[in-house]
Design a protein around this motif. Structure first.
Motif, PDB file in Angstrom:
ATOM      1  N   THR A  11       0.868  -1.169   0.000  1.00 24.87           N
ATOM      2  CA  THR A  11       0.000   0.000   0.000  1.00 24.87           C
ATOM      3  C   THR A  11       0.911   1.227   0.000  1.00 24.87           C
ATOM      4  O   THR A  11       2.131   1.098   0.131  1.00 24.87           O
ATOM      5  CB  THR A  11      -0.919   0.005   1.239  1.00 24.87           C
ATOM      6  OG1 THR A  11      -0.105  -0.136   2.405  1.00 24.87           O
ATOM      7  CG2 THR A  11      -1.945  -1.111   1.171  1.00 24.87           C
ATOM      8  N   CYS A  12       0.332   2.402  -0.124  1.00 26.92           N
ATOM      9  CA  CYS A  12       1.122   3.614  -0.321  1.00 26.92           C
ATOM     10  C   CYS A  12       0.698   4.740   0.614  1.00 26.92           C
ATOM     11  O   CYS A  12      -0.418   4.759   1.120  1.00 26.92           O
ATOM     12  CB  CYS A  12       0.962   4.107  -1.753  1.00 26.92           C
ATOM     13  SG  CYS A  12       1.343   2.881  -3.007  1.00 26.92           S
ATOM     14  N   TYR A  65      -3.345   5.528   6.116  1.00 23.80           N
ATOM     15  CA  TYR A  65      -2.347   5.271   5.078  1.00 23.80           C
ATOM     16  C   TYR A  65      -1.114   4.621   5.682  1.00 23.80           C
ATOM     17  O   TYR A  65      -0.638   5.021   6.749  1.00 23.80           O
ATOM     18  CB  TYR A  65      -1.951   6.576   4.385  1.00 23.80           C
ATOM     19  CG  TYR A  65      -3.109   7.247   3.702  1.00 23.80           C
ATOM     20  CD1 TYR A  65      -3.599   6.764   2.490  1.00 23.80           C
ATOM     21  CD2 TYR A  65      -3.737   8.347   4.278  1.00 23.80           C
ATOM     22  CE1 TYR A  65      -4.688   7.376   1.876  1.00 23.80           C
ATOM     23  CE2 TYR A  65      -4.815   8.962   3.662  1.00 23.80           C
ATOM     24  CZ  TYR A  65      -5.282   8.464   2.457  1.00 23.80           C
ATOM     25  OH  TYR A  65      -6.348   9.054   1.842  1.00 23.80           O
ATOM     26  N   ILE A 132      -5.386   5.973  -4.559  1.00 27.97           N
ATOM     27  CA  ILE A 132      -4.969   5.817  -3.161  1.00 27.97           C
ATOM     28  C   ILE A 132      -5.884   6.625  -2.239  1.00 27.97           C
ATOM     29  O   ILE A 132      -6.286   6.150  -1.171  1.00 27.97           O
ATOM     30  CB  ILE A 132      -3.505   6.252  -2.967  1.00 27.97           C
ATOM     31  CG1 ILE A 132      -2.569   5.314  -3.729  1.00 27.97           C
ATOM     32  CG2 ILE A 132      -3.130   6.274  -1.485  1.00 27.97           C
ATOM     33  CD1 ILE A 132      -1.163   5.855  -3.887  1.00 27.97           C
ATOM     34  N   PRO A 136      -7.495   3.695   0.389  1.00 28.41           N
ATOM     35  CA  PRO A 136      -6.161   3.610   0.982  1.00 28.41           C
ATOM     36  C   PRO A 136      -5.540   2.212   0.952  1.00 28.41           C
ATOM     37  O   PRO A 136      -4.355   2.070   1.183  1.00 28.41           O
ATOM     38  CB  PRO A 136      -6.389   4.061   2.434  1.00 28.41           C
ATOM     39  CG  PRO A 136      -7.612   4.910   2.373  1.00 28.41           C
ATOM     40  CD  PRO A 136      -8.462   4.277   1.309  1.00 28.41           C
ATOM     41  N   THR A 138      -5.292   0.514  -1.741  1.00 27.05           N
ATOM     42  CA  THR A 138      -4.740   0.342  -3.088  1.00 27.05           C
ATOM     43  C   THR A 138      -3.281  -0.063  -2.988  1.00 27.05           C
ATOM     44  O   THR A 138      -2.505   0.551  -2.259  1.00 27.05           O
ATOM     45  CB  THR A 138      -4.856   1.657  -3.898  1.00 27.05           C
ATOM     46  OG1 THR A 138      -6.235   1.962  -4.055  1.00 27.05           O
ATOM     47  CG2 THR A 138      -4.199   1.533  -5.263  1.00 27.05           C
ATOM     48  N   ASN A 151      -0.126  -0.158 -10.958  1.00 29.10           N
ATOM     49  CA  ASN A 151      -1.205   0.275 -10.080  1.00 29.10           C
ATOM     50  C   ASN A 151      -2.187  -0.893 -10.045  1.00 29.10           C
ATOM     51  O   ASN A 151      -2.880  -1.161 -11.029  1.00 29.10           O
ATOM     52  CB  ASN A 151      -1.857   1.542 -10.649  1.00 29.10           C
ATOM     53  CG  ASN A 151      -3.050   2.015  -9.839  1.00 29.10           C
ATOM     54  OD1 ASN A 151      -3.587   1.298  -9.003  1.00 29.10           O
ATOM     55  ND2 ASN A 151      -3.484   3.239 -10.130  1.00 29.10           N
TER      56      ASN A 151
END
Length: 193
Positions: A11-12, A65, A132, A136, A138, A151
């Motif tokens: 995740t980012c 996040y 994102i 969140p 993603t 992605n």
């Protein structure tokens, strides 16, 4: 900080700000130390904390996040050439920083500190940041051997460039000194000719 780099899926943390300079990444007042450890706690210090130490409303303070990939706006790492900015990013735990443009010196400092700067198109970056922020959870896959970033929300991928020497060093967890020592016999053989 030295870790072999292959494929990372994570995740980012979104940072949709342009022109983030090295003083914002790590303020100058924290540059007195010469050891690379401990800088992560002051990453984006003035954006994360009030003068009294209480937390501000900032993405690194938001438990929504997480992950080892920072997705930043265009022109990341501009400003002074302080290597401490890359130290702070690595010490915080980021392994990859994604942007549509990096300041050259900062990009090299990240590579020298085992953080992979991935340059993507502005359209890919905009879509990724939107995904994102919408979700969140993603995930992004960064495949260093094939030099692709995907992605996972859209399945869209892009190829990214990296210097062959730096790619080899990242994939083998070698800094410049390690690389020279690994090739010591070859260097000595050449010198003896």
């Amino acid at each position: 900080m030295k870790q072999k780099f292959d494929i990372i899926r994570s995740t980012c943390v979104p940072l949709p700000l342009e022109n983030v300079d090295t003083d914002q990444i790590i303020p100058a007042r924290f540059l007195k130390a010469t050891d690379r450890k401990g800088f992560g706690e002051n990453l984006f210090r003035d954006w994360r904390y009030n003068p009294d130490g209480t937390k501000k409303d900032f993405v690194l303070n938001d438990p929504t996040y997480s992950g080892c990939i920072l997705v930043a706006g265009k022109n990341f790492g501009c400003g002074s050439s302080r290597e401490h900015a890359a130290w702070a990013i690595a010490d915080y735990g980021f392994r990859v920083v994604v942007s549509s443009f990096f300041a050259d010196i900062h990009k090299q400092n990240e590579l020298n500190n085992f953080v992979l700067p991935v340059v993507v198109s502005e359209a890919f970056l905009a879509q990724l940041l939107a995904d994102i922020q919408t979700n969140p959870k993603t995930e992004v896959t960064v495949d260093l051997p094939n030099q692709t970033i995907t992605n996972e929300a859209t399945g869209e991928s892009e190829h990214f460039d990296i210097n062959g020497y730096k790619k080899y060093c990242l994939m083998n967890a070698l800094d410049d000194i390690d690389f020279l020592l690994k090739n010591k016999e070859k260097i000595e053989a050449y010198e003896n000719k």
